[in-house]
Design an enzyme around this catalytic site. Structure first.
Site, PDB file in Angstrom:
ATOM      1  N   GLU A 105      -5.276   2.983   6.795  1.00  0.00           N
ATOM      2  CA  GLU A 105      -4.916   2.921   5.373  1.00  0.00           C
ATOM      3  C   GLU A 105      -5.510   4.127   4.648  1.00  0.00           C
ATOM      4  O   GLU A 105      -4.979   4.623   3.656  1.00  0.00           O
ATOM      5  CB  GLU A 105      -5.468   1.620   4.770  1.00  0.00           C
ATOM      6  N   CYS A 124     -11.072  -0.890   2.909  1.00  0.00           N
ATOM      7  CA  CYS A 124     -10.492  -1.237   4.201  1.00  0.00           C
ATOM      8  C   CYS A 124      -9.949   0.034   4.852  1.00  0.00           C
ATOM      9  O   CYS A 124      -9.243   0.815   4.230  1.00  0.00           O
ATOM     10  CB  CYS A 124      -9.363  -2.252   4.023  1.00  0.00           C
ATOM     11  N   ARG A 171       0.810  -1.231   0.000  1.00  0.00           N
ATOM     12  CA  ARG A 171       0.000   0.000   0.000  1.00  0.00           C
ATOM     13  C   ARG A 171       0.846   1.285   0.000  1.00  0.00           C
ATOM     14  O   ARG A 171       0.436   2.305   0.537  1.00  0.00           O
ATOM     15  CB  ARG A 171      -0.943   0.031   1.217  1.00  0.00           C
TER      16      ARG A 171
HETATM   17  N1  EPU Z   1     -11.930 -12.044   8.457  1.00  0.00           N
HETATM   18  C1  EPU Z   1     -12.703 -12.211   9.575  1.00  0.00           C
HETATM   19  N2  EPU Z   1     -13.628 -11.247   9.885  1.00  0.00           N
HETATM   20  C2  EPU Z   1     -13.785 -10.131   9.144  1.00  0.00           C
HETATM   21  C3  EPU Z   1     -12.982  -9.950   8.003  1.00  0.00           C
HETATM   22  C4  EPU Z   1     -12.050 -10.917   7.672  1.00  0.00           C
HETATM   23  O1  EPU Z   1     -12.590 -13.199  10.284  1.00  0.00           O
HETATM   24  O2  EPU Z   1     -14.619  -9.307   9.496  1.00  0.00           O
HETATM   25  C5  EPU Z   1     -10.988 -13.107   8.107  1.00  0.00           C
HETATM   26  C6  EPU Z   1     -11.396 -13.805   6.810  1.00  0.00           C
HETATM   27  O3  EPU Z   1     -12.315 -14.823   7.062  1.00  0.00           O
HETATM   28  C7  EPU Z   1     -10.069 -14.317   6.290  1.00  0.00           C
HETATM   29  C8  EPU Z   1      -9.067 -13.277   6.775  1.00  0.00           C
HETATM   30  O4  EPU Z   1      -9.709 -12.542   7.819  1.00  0.00           O
HETATM   31  O5  EPU Z   1      -9.738 -15.535   6.898  1.00  0.00           O
HETATM   32  C9  EPU Z   1      -8.630 -12.331   5.651  1.00  0.00           C
HETATM   33  O6  EPU Z   1      -9.770 -11.657   5.141  1.00  0.00           O
HETATM   34  P1  EPU Z   1      -9.920 -11.200   3.607  1.00  0.00           P
HETATM   35  O7  EPU Z   1      -9.643 -12.349   2.708  1.00  0.00           O
HETATM   36  O8  EPU Z   1     -11.193 -10.465   3.486  1.00  0.00           O
HETATM   37  O9  EPU Z   1      -8.699 -10.250   3.377  1.00  0.00           O
HETATM   38  P2  EPU Z   1      -8.208  -9.005   4.193  1.00  0.00           P
HETATM   39  O10 EPU Z   1      -6.812  -9.287   4.614  1.00  0.00           O
HETATM   40  O11 EPU Z   1      -9.170  -8.591   5.240  1.00  0.00           O
HETATM   41  C10 EPU Z   1      -7.146  -7.801   2.114  1.00  0.00           C
HETATM   42  C11 EPU Z   1      -7.064  -6.355   1.691  1.00  0.00           C
HETATM   43  C12 EPU Z   1      -8.296  -5.968   0.895  1.00  0.00           C
HETATM   44  C13 EPU Z   1      -8.444  -6.910  -0.294  1.00  0.00           C
HETATM   45  C14 EPU Z   1      -8.559  -8.349   0.243  1.00  0.00           C
HETATM   46  C15 EPU Z   1      -8.715  -9.397  -0.844  1.00  0.00           C
HETATM   47  C16 EPU Z   1      -5.944  -4.887   3.280  1.00  0.00           C
HETATM   48  C17 EPU Z   1      -6.095  -3.996   4.457  1.00  0.00           C
HETATM   49  N3  EPU Z   1      -7.046  -5.498   2.869  1.00  0.00           N
HETATM   50  O12 EPU Z   1      -8.211  -7.878   3.050  1.00  0.00           O
HETATM   51  O13 EPU Z   1      -8.068  -4.651   0.418  1.00  0.00           O
HETATM   52  O14 EPU Z   1      -9.585  -6.576  -1.041  1.00  0.00           O
HETATM   53  O15 EPU Z   1      -7.348  -8.653   0.992  1.00  0.00           O
HETATM   54  O16 EPU Z   1      -7.589  -9.468  -1.623  1.00  0.00           O
HETATM   55  O17 EPU Z   1      -4.856  -5.028   2.726  1.00  0.00           O
HETATM   56  C18 EPU Z   1      -8.386  -2.324   0.802  1.00  0.00           C
HETATM   57  O18 EPU Z   1      -7.157  -2.242   0.818  1.00  0.00           O
HETATM   58  O19 EPU Z   1      -9.137  -1.317   0.898  1.00  0.00           O
HETATM   59  C19 EPU Z   1      -8.986  -3.648   0.698  1.00  0.00           C
HETATM   60  C20 EPU Z   1     -10.287  -3.845   0.820  1.00  0.00           C
END
Ligand code: EPU
Length: 307
Positions: free
Chosen positions: A289, A219, A170
């Protein structure tokens, strides 16, 4: 003062953000050419105001009082909106910074060019996406960028290439410059229907995991090294927490959604409570972020370390 047609005064910014929050820009410029970008910078200097660059407004929280600045958003349909495929192999692309990221994702997928299908469903424009190396938790769009045409705030244009572009999670050094366009190089071409199918799968996966139909800034916090901010916020019991019309999404705990007429202060106060909840539960201090513009008393605590 006679203003050129692409510059206006007191333009409401809320409709130009995905959050739907924010007061007016004292000055607003929508340049279509490099010359108009230079003239905007010269006028801002004459007026004694700084220039803020707006892209798709998708990762931004603007104060309800607005900004005493020149907000510059490259116009749609001008010099910065073209997509050209250069090399014979169809793997070298030149893209204007004002192109919507999803337009580029769709265009590459339709040609069978692999890589950006993973960015399906991410809002914003290519300029902002590259500047903050948007993407998934592991890889960002920066991995495909081989050159960036940028302009500094004095109006000096030049090209930047890796490693100067300094892409990391990021982050990139395009932030702090005005991005005008990019050259992207992809590795592989495949059957277009397969790439498009994968693009649709990524989009569906995102729709199921994130509250994409309600206004938000994506996010709100960065993922800490090796962990998910969403999971940490969820474990800390943040889902459903509210301040005014700002609510922590029940679908994904790293999204704050605007359920009505949310103020910038509502979001900042809620974000601070979310940070504190994770700190108390896991001892991790989440880093925002989302970028903030303008002054809102509630913004101050958002970036202060909790320790
Ligand atoms: N999870 C939970 N509860 C929640 C949300 C997530 O338990 O409320 C768990 C999910 O079940 C999963 C893990 O956390 O096991 C990771 O969740 P997810 O796959 O949604 O990915 P993330 O790490 O939360 C990142 C990026 C997103 C991007 C997604 C998919 C960041 C901060 N977030 O989210 O980017 O869309 O991967 O590739 O880097 C953004 O930057 O604005 C953003 C949305």
């Amino acid at each position: 003062m006679d203003l050129p047609p692409y510059i206006s005064e007191n333009v409401q910014l809320a409709p130009l953000t995905t959050f739907g929050i924010g007061g007016p820009a004292r000055w607003f410029s929508a340049p279509s050419t490099r010359e108009e970008v230079e003239d905007t910078l010269a006028l801002a200097s004459l007026l004694g105001v700084h220039v803020l660059v707006l892209g798709g407004g998708s990762n931004l929280l603007i104060a309800d009082t607005g900004v005493e600045a020149m907000v510059m958003k490259l116009a749609d349909g001008g010099e910065f909106s073209s997509i050209d495929v250069d090399a014979d192999d169809g793997l070298f692309w030149r893209v204007g910074a004002a192109v919507s990221l999803q337009a580029l994702v769709g265009a590459t997928a339709r040609k069978g060019v692999e890589g950006l299908e993973r960015m399906a469903g991410i809002p914003g424009r290519v300029g902002g996406a590259v500047a903050m190396n948007a993407g998934g938790a592991k890889e960002g769009i920066g991995g495909f960028v081989v050159a960036a045409e940028v302009c500094d705030f004095q109006g000096v244009r030049r090209n930047m290439e890796p490693p100067e572009l300094a892409f990391s999670y990021r982050r990139s050094s395009v932030r702090g410059m005005i991005a005008l366009g990019f050259s992207l190089r992809f590795a592989e071409k495949r059957e277009p229907s397969r790439v498009m199918e994968r693009m649709r799968e990524y989009r569906e996966r995102k729709r199921a995991a994130q509250p994409l139909a309600i206004p938000s800034a994506g996010c709100l916090f960065k993922n800490p090294m090796g962990d998910s901010a969403g999971a940490l916020l969820d474990q800390a019991g943040c889902k459903g927490m509210r301040e005014g019309d700002a609510e922590v999404s029940r679908v994904h705990a790293n999204f704050v959604v605007n359920t009505g007429r949310c103020s910038s202060g509502d979001v900042a106060r809620l974000a601070f409570r979310m940070r504190r909840a994770v700190w108390e539960k896991s001892g991790i201090d989440l880093e925002p972020e989302v970028a903030t513009w303008g002054k809102d008393g509630a913004f101050d605590r958002l970036f202060e370390p909790l320790v």
